[in-house]
Design a protein around this motif. Structure first.
Motif, PDB file in Angstrom:
ATOM      1  N   ALA A  38       1.241 -16.175  -0.438  1.00  0.00           N
ATOM      2  CA  ALA A  38       1.183 -17.185  -1.498  1.00  0.00           C
ATOM      3  C   ALA A  38       2.228 -18.276  -1.304  1.00  0.00           C
ATOM      4  O   ALA A  38       1.967 -19.459  -1.560  1.00  0.00           O
ATOM      5  CB  ALA A  38       1.348 -16.527  -2.864  1.00  0.00           C
ATOM      6  N   GLU A  42       2.752 -23.238  -0.825  1.00  0.00           N
ATOM      7  CA  GLU A  42       3.716 -24.218  -1.343  1.00  0.00           C
ATOM      8  C   GLU A  42       4.589 -24.773  -0.229  1.00  0.00           C
ATOM      9  O   GLU A  42       5.590 -25.432  -0.487  1.00  0.00           O
ATOM     10  CB  GLU A  42       4.610 -23.558  -2.411  1.00  0.00           C
ATOM     11  CG  GLU A  42       3.845 -22.904  -3.548  1.00  0.00           C
ATOM     12  CD  GLU A  42       3.104 -23.903  -4.404  1.00  0.00           C
ATOM     13  OE1 GLU A  42       3.495 -25.098  -4.389  1.00  0.00           O
ATOM     14  OE2 GLU A  42       2.144 -23.515  -5.084  1.00  0.00           O
ATOM     15  N   GLU A  69      -2.468 -14.717 -10.029  1.00  0.00           N
ATOM     16  CA  GLU A  69      -2.671 -15.666 -11.114  1.00  0.00           C
ATOM     17  C   GLU A  69      -3.167 -17.017 -10.608  1.00  0.00           C
ATOM     18  O   GLU A  69      -3.895 -17.722 -11.297  1.00  0.00           O
ATOM     19  CB  GLU A  69      -1.357 -15.834 -11.897  1.00  0.00           C
ATOM     20  CG  GLU A  69      -1.515 -16.461 -13.259  1.00  0.00           C
ATOM     21  CD  GLU A  69      -2.484 -15.697 -14.157  1.00  0.00           C
ATOM     22  OE1 GLU A  69      -3.291 -16.372 -14.829  1.00  0.00           O
ATOM     23  OE2 GLU A  69      -2.435 -14.456 -14.172  1.00  0.00           O
ATOM     24  N   ARG A  70      -2.769 -17.383  -9.396  1.00  0.00           N
ATOM     25  CA  ARG A  70      -3.164 -18.691  -8.860  1.00  0.00           C
ATOM     26  C   ARG A  70      -4.341 -18.580  -7.903  1.00  0.00           C
ATOM     27  O   ARG A  70      -4.600 -19.499  -7.123  1.00  0.00           O
ATOM     28  CB  ARG A  70      -1.976 -19.344  -8.167  1.00  0.00           C
ATOM     29  CG  ARG A  70      -0.796 -19.609  -9.090  1.00  0.00           C
ATOM     30  CD  ARG A  70       0.334 -20.316  -8.351  1.00  0.00           C
ATOM     31  NE  ARG A  70       0.835 -19.519  -7.245  1.00  0.00           N
ATOM     32  CZ  ARG A  70       1.500 -20.003  -6.210  1.00  0.00           C
ATOM     33  NH1 ARG A  70       1.758 -21.293  -6.148  1.00  0.00           N
ATOM     34  NH2 ARG A  70       1.938 -19.212  -5.252  1.00  0.00           N
ATOM     35  N   SER A  71      -5.066 -17.476  -7.947  1.00  0.00           N
ATOM     36  CA  SER A  71      -6.201 -17.298  -7.049  1.00  0.00           C
ATOM     37  C   SER A  71      -7.184 -18.458  -7.187  1.00  0.00           C
ATOM     38  O   SER A  71      -7.456 -18.934  -8.284  1.00  0.00           O
ATOM     39  CB  SER A  71      -6.895 -15.963  -7.316  1.00  0.00           C
ATOM     40  OG  SER A  71      -7.198 -15.811  -8.685  1.00  0.00           O
ATOM     41  N   LEU A  73      -6.467 -21.212  -5.221  1.00  0.00           N
ATOM     42  CA  LEU A  73      -5.731 -22.287  -4.550  1.00  0.00           C
ATOM     43  C   LEU A  73      -6.169 -22.375  -3.092  1.00  0.00           C
ATOM     44  O   LEU A  73      -6.469 -21.366  -2.454  1.00  0.00           O
ATOM     45  CB  LEU A  73      -4.229 -22.043  -4.602  1.00  0.00           C
ATOM     46  CG  LEU A  73      -3.476 -22.406  -5.882  1.00  0.00           C
ATOM     47  CD1 LEU A  73      -1.997 -22.149  -5.688  1.00  0.00           C
ATOM     48  CD2 LEU A  73      -3.706 -23.862  -6.266  1.00  0.00           C
ATOM     49  N   LYS A 105     -10.929 -27.580  -3.640  1.00  0.00           N
ATOM     50  CA  LYS A 105      -9.869 -27.919  -4.600  1.00  0.00           C
ATOM     51  C   LYS A 105     -10.475 -28.497  -5.882  1.00  0.00           C
ATOM     52  O   LYS A 105      -9.985 -28.229  -6.988  1.00  0.00           O
ATOM     53  CB  LYS A 105      -8.901 -28.925  -3.987  1.00  0.00           C
ATOM     54  CG  LYS A 105      -7.993 -28.335  -2.910  1.00  0.00           C
ATOM     55  CD  LYS A 105      -7.118 -29.399  -2.273  1.00  0.00           C
ATOM     56  CE  LYS A 105      -6.255 -28.820  -1.167  1.00  0.00           C
ATOM     57  NZ  LYS A 105      -5.441 -29.858  -0.479  1.00  0.00           N
ATOM     58  N   PHE A 108     -11.556 -25.752  -8.364  1.00  0.00           N
ATOM     59  CA  PHE A 108     -10.550 -24.739  -8.705  1.00  0.00           C
ATOM     60  C   PHE A 108     -10.807 -24.137 -10.084  1.00  0.00           C
ATOM     61  O   PHE A 108     -10.765 -22.913 -10.261  1.00  0.00           O
ATOM     62  CB  PHE A 108      -9.152 -25.363  -8.641  1.00  0.00           C
ATOM     63  CG  PHE A 108      -8.041 -24.437  -9.046  1.00  0.00           C
ATOM     64  CD1 PHE A 108      -7.656 -23.385  -8.235  1.00  0.00           C
ATOM     65  CD2 PHE A 108      -7.367 -24.622 -10.256  1.00  0.00           C
ATOM     66  CE1 PHE A 108      -6.629 -22.520  -8.605  1.00  0.00           C
ATOM     67  CE2 PHE A 108      -6.342 -23.768 -10.640  1.00  0.00           C
ATOM     68  CZ  PHE A 108      -5.982 -22.719  -9.811  1.00  0.00           C
ATOM     69  N   GLU A 109     -11.078 -24.965 -11.076  1.00  0.00           N
ATOM     70  CA  GLU A 109     -11.292 -24.454 -12.428  1.00  0.00           C
ATOM     71  C   GLU A 109     -12.559 -23.604 -12.489  1.00  0.00           C
ATOM     72  O   GLU A 109     -12.599 -22.592 -13.204  1.00  0.00           O
ATOM     73  CB  GLU A 109     -11.362 -25.602 -13.431  1.00  0.00           C
ATOM     74  CG  GLU A 109     -10.016 -26.304 -13.642  1.00  0.00           C
ATOM     75  CD  GLU A 109     -10.075 -27.372 -14.715  1.00  0.00           C
ATOM     76  OE1 GLU A 109     -11.155 -27.554 -15.313  1.00  0.00           O
ATOM     77  OE2 GLU A 109      -9.043 -28.022 -14.956  1.00  0.00           O
ATOM     78  N   GLN A 112     -11.491 -20.273 -11.036  1.00  0.00           N
ATOM     79  CA  GLN A 112     -10.604 -19.556 -11.946  1.00  0.00           C
ATOM     80  C   GLN A 112     -11.370 -18.972 -13.133  1.00  0.00           C
ATOM     81  O   GLN A 112     -11.069 -17.859 -13.588  1.00  0.00           O
ATOM     82  CB  GLN A 112      -9.511 -20.494 -12.441  1.00  0.00           C
ATOM     83  CG  GLN A 112      -8.414 -20.763 -11.413  1.00  0.00           C
ATOM     84  CD  GLN A 112      -7.081 -20.173 -11.829  1.00  0.00           C
ATOM     85  OE1 GLN A 112      -6.614 -20.369 -12.936  1.00  0.00           O
ATOM     86  NE2 GLN A 112      -6.456 -19.432 -10.913  1.00  0.00           N
ATOM     87  N   ARG A 115     -12.975 -15.531 -12.263  1.00  0.00           N
ATOM     88  CA  ARG A 115     -12.194 -14.474 -11.625  1.00  0.00           C
ATOM     89  C   ARG A 115     -12.499 -13.116 -12.239  1.00  0.00           C
ATOM     90  O   ARG A 115     -12.893 -13.025 -13.397  1.00  0.00           O
ATOM     91  CB  ARG A 115     -10.703 -14.776 -11.738  1.00  0.00           C
ATOM     92  CG  ARG A 115     -10.268 -16.004 -10.966  1.00  0.00           C
ATOM     93  CD  ARG A 115      -8.782 -16.245 -11.099  1.00  0.00           C
ATOM     94  NE  ARG A 115      -8.374 -16.385 -12.497  1.00  0.00           N
ATOM     95  CZ  ARG A 115      -7.118 -16.439 -12.903  1.00  0.00           C
ATOM     96  NH1 ARG A 115      -6.137 -16.365 -12.026  1.00  0.00           N
ATOM     97  NH2 ARG A 115      -6.831 -16.570 -14.180  1.00  0.00           N
TER      98      ARG A 115
END
Length: 409
Positions: A38, A42, A69-71, A73, A105, A108-109, A112, A115
């Motif tokens: 992860a 960044e 939580e950021r799956s 990305l 990208k 993404f929403e 999410q 999930r």
């Protein structure tokens, strides 16, 4: 319109390979290759491996954070072995990886919201079936990617300028809060004029500055609500520790609670303009002045300080609480390991060096003029991000078609 383009299921566009756990270490050697988890999304390379048994990623692959939580990305241009929380999406012939990365990208929403998992959320196993990708001609894919890449580089460049300004701000605060500003608005010079300074527990400061404890210059020091709250889509802002950063309250990233719940949880904890928020749990040590009249509530991990205005300028006190002096002091008194905490008892003991009010205001004006530069850069980023959002909507759906040189077709 994208209806003119054929659509293919994601599983027809890429081959998906989930990473696996292999031996890795934070120590790097000549034989090591990056172990992509992860943090790598960044831009941080924190782990390395020499294993040949992992799932390898090449710069042309699209990588997706699959667990956590950021799956959802997405990252590209990474090379190494992917961890078990990452999946490799390798484009099939006829697909441009950068185009796919921008498309994913933009979804993404969507990812999410679908999930699965109760403890640790995961990208849905059937993502390859439920997500369809519009397929413009390959030259057009490349042109779309190039346009969006250019915007990304501009945004990243502006972000680097902001980061440099914020780093410079810390050095500026050190000078202002150890040397002060004389009547002419100039930094005092301890080398040329040592007689203008005195030694204190916090180091050398100008003579005429008054030593105090935070409790002596505040009429109220308390923390946020200890009750669990239920967030809603719209309502009264509710702030978390992450909403107080770099001397600012990030209202745009706050949660919301219903007005009825606000009336309950804010009882006895109703902050006012010119009060100060200070984070005390976890990411402690961030301060910000409340610059406007607004109803809001905040979690107990944030302290609220109401300054005694006859002795201290609220903005000056906020600046002091972000100073290197106080950061060192906070590190010394914070308790715990996993989530270090500055208790309210210790917060009330924080040492303050108070210049005369007129000098406090000079310091504030100096810092505000610097912060305006940061504000301008942040406004520029907001414009660029809005432009990119609009372009993604137009270009990735085919609502706006891009010109492609004949040689590229």
């Amino acid at each position: 319109m994208s209806g003119e383009w054929p659509h293919e299921k994601l599983k027809q566009v890429v081959s998906i390979a989930k990473g696996r756990i292999v031996a890795n270490s934070s120590d790097v050697s000549s034989a090591s290759i990056p172990y992509i988890g992860a943090a790598a999304f960044e831009g941080v390379a924190s782990s390395w491996t020499t294993s040949k048994n992992g799932v390898a990623a090449k710069p042309n692959d699209v990588l997706m954070l699959w667990d956590g939580e950021r799956s959802g990305l997405v990252a590209t241009n990474l090379e190494g072995v992917i961890s078990s929380t990452v999946a490799r999406l390798r484009p099939n012939p006829g697909w441009e990886s950068r185009y796919l990365a921008h498309f994913l990208k933009s979804r993404f929403e969507f990812i999410q919201s679908r999930r699965t998992g109760t403890g640790v959320p995961h990208v849905p196993k059937d993502l390859g079936d439920i997500l369809e990708v519009p397929r413009p001609p390959l030259p057009e894919q490349r042109r779309i990617a190039a346009i969006l890449d250019t915007l990304d580089r501009t945004i990243e460049g502006t972000q680097r300028v902001i980061e440099k300004l914020q780093a410079t701000r810390q050095g500026l605060l050190h000078d202002l809060l150890t040397r002060g500003l004389d009547e002419n608005g100039r930094l005092r010079d301890p080398e040329r004029n040592p007689e203008q300074f005195k030694e204190t527990d916090l180091g050398r400061v100008p003579r005429g500055w008054e030593a105090a404890r935070l409790a002596e210059v505040a009429t109220l020091i308390t923390d946020g609500t200890h009750q669990a709250v239920k967030t809603v889509d719209f309502g009264i802002p509710f702030l978390y520790v992450s909403n107080v950063r770099n001397g600012r309250i990030l209202w745009e990233k706050s949660g919301f609670i219903a007005p009825s719940e606000y009336r309950v949880v804010s009882r006895g904890r109703q902050p006012t303009r010119d009060g100060i928020l200070y984070t005390v749990v976890g990411s402690y040590g961030h301060a910000a002045r409340i610059s406007k009249e607004i109803d809001f509530s905040f979690q107990r991990h944030i302290a609220y300080i109401q300054p005694e205005v006859k002795r201290v300028d609220s903005h000056f006190l906020s600046i002091w609480l972000e100073s290197p002096h106080i950061k060192r002091y906070a590190d010394a008194v914070a308790l715990g390991n996993a989530q270090r905490t500055v208790t309210l008892t210790e917060l009330r003991k924080y040492p303050i060096q108070l210049p005369p009010l007129t000098e406090q205001k000079r310091v504030v004006e100096y810092v505000e003029s610097f912060d305006r530069q940061v504000d301008l850069e942040q406004a520029q980023i907001a414009k660029l991000q809005a432009l990119k959002q609009g372009l993604m909507e137009d270009l990735l759906t085919g609502q706006v078609r891009v010109a492609v040189a004949t040689a590229e077709v």
